[in-house]
Design a protein around this motif. Structure first.
Motif, PDB file in Angstrom:
ATOM      1  N   MET A   1       0.841  -1.169   0.000  1.00 14.95           N
ATOM      2  CA  MET A   1       0.000   0.000   0.000  1.00 14.95           C
ATOM      3  C   MET A   1       0.893   1.243   0.000  1.00 14.95           C
ATOM      4  O   MET A   1       1.935   1.266   0.649  1.00 14.95           O
ATOM      5  CB  MET A   1      -0.899   0.010   1.237  1.00 14.95           C
ATOM      6  CG  MET A   1      -1.727   1.261   1.358  1.00 14.95           C
ATOM      7  SD  MET A   1      -2.835   1.299   2.770  1.00 14.95           S
ATOM      8  CE  MET A   1      -1.691   1.482   4.111  1.00 14.95           C
ATOM      9  N   PHE A   2       0.468   2.247  -0.749  1.00 18.51           N
ATOM     10  CA  PHE A   2       1.169   3.518  -0.720  1.00 18.51           C
ATOM     11  C   PHE A   2       0.183   4.655  -0.966  1.00 18.51           C
ATOM     12  O   PHE A   2      -0.924   4.445  -1.446  1.00 18.51           O
ATOM     13  CB  PHE A   2       2.326   3.556  -1.726  1.00 18.51           C
ATOM     14  CG  PHE A   2       1.934   3.373  -3.169  1.00 18.51           C
ATOM     15  CD1 PHE A   2       1.679   4.472  -3.971  1.00 18.51           C
ATOM     16  CD2 PHE A   2       1.842   2.104  -3.727  1.00 18.51           C
ATOM     17  CE1 PHE A   2       1.330   4.316  -5.303  1.00 18.51           C
ATOM     18  CE2 PHE A   2       1.510   1.929  -5.049  1.00 18.51           C
ATOM     19  CZ  PHE A   2       1.250   3.045  -5.838  1.00 18.51           C
ATOM     20  N   PHE A   3       0.594   5.855  -0.582  1.00 19.97           N
ATOM     21  CA  PHE A   3      -0.227   7.049  -0.730  1.00 19.97           C
ATOM     22  C   PHE A   3       0.429   7.957  -1.764  1.00 19.97           C
ATOM     23  O   PHE A   3       1.653   8.024  -1.860  1.00 19.97           O
ATOM     24  CB  PHE A   3      -0.329   7.799   0.599  1.00 19.97           C
ATOM     25  CG  PHE A   3      -1.201   7.120   1.601  1.00 19.97           C
ATOM     26  CD1 PHE A   3      -0.813   5.945   2.216  1.00 19.97           C
ATOM     27  CD2 PHE A   3      -2.415   7.660   1.950  1.00 19.97           C
ATOM     28  CE1 PHE A   3      -1.608   5.319   3.150  1.00 19.97           C
ATOM     29  CE2 PHE A   3      -3.229   7.054   2.888  1.00 19.97           C
ATOM     30  CZ  PHE A   3      -2.823   5.875   3.485  1.00 19.97           C
ATOM     31  N   PHE A   4      -0.416   8.667  -2.536  1.00 18.63           N
ATOM     32  CA  PHE A   4       0.127   9.620  -3.499  1.00 18.63           C
ATOM     33  C   PHE A   4      -0.851  10.765  -3.723  1.00 18.63           C
ATOM     34  O   PHE A   4      -2.038  10.647  -3.451  1.00 18.63           O
ATOM     35  CB  PHE A   4       0.491   8.938  -4.825  1.00 18.63           C
ATOM     36  CG  PHE A   4      -0.676   8.439  -5.632  1.00 18.63           C
ATOM     37  CD1 PHE A   4      -1.224   9.210  -6.644  1.00 18.63           C
ATOM     38  CD2 PHE A   4      -1.214   7.179  -5.403  1.00 18.63           C
ATOM     39  CE1 PHE A   4      -2.282   8.748  -7.409  1.00 18.63           C
ATOM     40  CE2 PHE A   4      -2.267   6.693  -6.161  1.00 18.63           C
ATOM     41  CZ  PHE A   4      -2.807   7.483  -7.170  1.00 18.63           C
ATOM     42  N   VAL A   5      -0.302  11.876  -4.180  1.00 16.15           N
ATOM     43  CA  VAL A   5      -1.108  13.041  -4.533  1.00 16.15           C
ATOM     44  C   VAL A   5      -0.936  13.269  -6.023  1.00 16.15           C
ATOM     45  O   VAL A   5       0.167  13.178  -6.558  1.00 16.15           O
ATOM     46  CB  VAL A   5      -0.724  14.290  -3.684  1.00 16.15           C
ATOM     47  CG1 VAL A   5       0.722  14.649  -3.848  1.00 16.15           C
ATOM     48  CG2 VAL A   5      -1.607  15.462  -3.986  1.00 16.15           C
ATOM     49  N   ALA A   6      -2.059  13.506  -6.719  1.00 10.65           N
ATOM     50  CA  ALA A   6      -2.049  13.676  -8.169  1.00 10.65           C
ATOM     51  C   ALA A   6      -2.382  15.123  -8.537  1.00 10.65           C
ATOM     52  O   ALA A   6      -3.053  15.834  -7.775  1.00 10.65           O
ATOM     53  CB  ALA A   6      -3.062  12.731  -8.814  1.00 10.65           C
ATOM     54  N   PHE A   7      -1.928  15.508  -9.724  1.00  8.22           N
ATOM     55  CA  PHE A   7      -2.115  16.867 -10.210  1.00  8.22           C
ATOM     56  C   PHE A   7      -2.580  16.852 -11.662  1.00  8.22           C
ATOM     57  O   PHE A   7      -2.414  15.860 -12.349  1.00  8.22           O
ATOM     58  CB  PHE A   7      -0.798  17.653 -10.098  1.00  8.22           C
ATOM     59  CG  PHE A   7      -0.327  17.780  -8.685  1.00  8.22           C
ATOM     60  CD1 PHE A   7      -0.719  18.848  -7.904  1.00  8.22           C
ATOM     61  CD2 PHE A   7       0.477  16.806  -8.125  1.00  8.22           C
ATOM     62  CE1 PHE A   7      -0.310  18.947  -6.586  1.00  8.22           C
ATOM     63  CE2 PHE A   7       0.896  16.888  -6.809  1.00  8.22           C
ATOM     64  CZ  PHE A   7       0.497  17.968  -6.035  1.00  8.22           C
ATOM     65  N   ARG A   8      -3.149  17.975 -12.110  1.00 11.55           N
ATOM     66  CA  ARG A   8      -3.633  18.077 -13.475  1.00 11.55           C
ATOM     67  C   ARG A   8      -2.552  18.536 -14.455  1.00 11.55           C
ATOM     68  O   ARG A   8      -2.772  18.508 -15.660  1.00 11.55           O
ATOM     69  CB  ARG A   8      -4.824  19.026 -13.535  1.00 11.55           C
ATOM     70  CG  ARG A   8      -6.034  18.465 -12.809  1.00 11.55           C
ATOM     71  CD  ARG A   8      -7.249  19.386 -12.910  1.00 11.55           C
ATOM     72  NE  ARG A   8      -8.318  18.854 -12.097  1.00 11.55           N
ATOM     73  CZ  ARG A   8      -8.506  19.147 -10.819  1.00 11.55           C
ATOM     74  NH1 ARG A   8      -7.688  19.980 -10.202  1.00 11.55           N
ATOM     75  NH2 ARG A   8      -9.505  18.618 -10.147  1.00 11.55           N
ATOM     76  N   SER A   9      -1.408  18.977 -13.924  1.00 16.75           N
ATOM     77  CA  SER A   9      -0.313  19.389 -14.806  1.00 16.75           C
ATOM     78  C   SER A   9       1.029  19.001 -14.190  1.00 16.75           C
ATOM     79  O   SER A   9       1.163  18.921 -12.964  1.00 16.75           O
ATOM     80  CB  SER A   9      -0.347  20.903 -15.050  1.00 16.75           C
ATOM     81  OG  SER A   9       0.118  21.608 -13.925  1.00 16.75           O
ATOM     82  N   ARG A  10       1.995  18.782 -15.046  1.00 16.92           N
ATOM     83  CA  ARG A  10       3.345  18.447 -14.582  1.00 16.92           C
ATOM     84  C   ARG A  10       3.971  19.630 -13.855  1.00 16.92           C
ATOM     85  O   ARG A  10       4.734  19.451 -12.909  1.00 16.92           O
ATOM     86  CB  ARG A  10       4.216  18.009 -15.759  1.00 16.92           C
ATOM     87  CG  ARG A  10       3.799  16.649 -16.285  1.00 16.92           C
ATOM     88  CD  ARG A  10       4.672  16.212 -17.460  1.00 16.92           C
ATOM     89  NE  ARG A  10       4.379  14.825 -17.763  1.00 16.92           N
ATOM     90  CZ  ARG A  10       5.048  13.796 -17.283  1.00 16.92           C
ATOM     91  NH1 ARG A  10       6.059  13.992 -16.473  1.00 16.92           N
ATOM     92  NH2 ARG A  10       4.717  12.567 -17.606  1.00 16.92           N
ATOM     93  N   THR A  11       3.642  20.839 -14.274  1.00 17.46           N
ATOM     94  CA  THR A  11       4.158  22.029 -13.613  1.00 17.46           C
ATOM     95  C   THR A  11       3.683  22.079 -12.164  1.00 17.46           C
ATOM     96  O   THR A  11       4.467  22.357 -11.251  1.00 17.46           O
ATOM     97  CB  THR A  11       3.706  23.300 -14.365  1.00 17.46           C
ATOM     98  OG1 THR A  11       4.182  23.235 -15.707  1.00 17.46           O
ATOM     99  CG2 THR A  11       4.214  24.555 -13.690  1.00 17.46           C
ATOM    100  N   ALA A  12       2.396  21.784 -11.942  1.00 11.82           N
ATOM    101  CA  ALA A  12       1.845  21.781 -10.578  1.00 11.82           C
ATOM    102  C   ALA A  12       2.498  20.687  -9.740  1.00 11.82           C
ATOM    103  O   ALA A  12       2.815  20.903  -8.566  1.00 11.82           O
ATOM    104  CB  ALA A  12       0.329  21.595 -10.621  1.00 11.82           C
ATOM    105  N   ALA A  13       2.701  19.511 -10.328  1.00 18.05           N
ATOM    106  CA  ALA A  13       3.329  18.407  -9.604  1.00 18.05           C
ATOM    107  C   ALA A  13       4.753  18.766  -9.199  1.00 18.05           C
ATOM    108  O   ALA A  13       5.154  18.545  -8.050  1.00 18.05           O
ATOM    109  CB  ALA A  13       3.327  17.139 -10.464  1.00 18.05           C
ATOM    110  N   SER A  14       5.493  19.352 -10.110  1.00 18.60           N
ATOM    111  CA  SER A  14       6.874  19.742  -9.812  1.00 18.60           C
ATOM    112  C   SER A  14       6.940  20.839  -8.752  1.00 18.60           C
ATOM    113  O   SER A  14       7.784  20.805  -7.855  1.00 18.60           O
ATOM    114  CB  SER A  14       7.575  20.224 -11.080  1.00 18.60           C
ATOM    115  OG  SER A  14       7.697  19.166 -11.988  1.00 18.60           O
TER     116      SER A  14
END
Length: 82
Positions: A1-14
């Motif tokens: 099991m792991f947790f992650f946060v997702a974004f709508r753009s690579r810029t936001a993720a970075s």
């Protein structure tokens, strides 16, 4: 099991990744699991013990898509929104 946060753009993720690191949180950029079927394809994996801090920091980021838990069952990964 792991947790992650997702974004709508690579810029936001970075950007969010940099902010989490600035706060001293241990996290990793990685490819969003296909089972999530959302976002830009780049997410941030983090420790479950940092859940509240990650949510607080990332929700302020433009392009935030949500926080998820992924559980692997053999070859299958099941993703659920937290």
């Amino acid at each position: 099991m792991f947790f992650f946060v997702a974004f709508r753009s690579r810029t936001a993720a970075s950007s969010a990744f940099g902010r989490l690191k600035d706060y001293g949180l241990t996290c990793t950029l990685f490819s969003t699991p296909a089972a999530a079927n959302l976002g830009c394809g780049l997410s941030i994996k983090f420790s479950p013990s940092d859940l509240d801090a990650v949510k607080s920091i990332c929700q302020a980021e433009n392009g935030y898509a949500g926080v998820f838990r992924a559980v692997k069952f053999g070859e299958k990964t099941v993703v659920s929104r937290l």
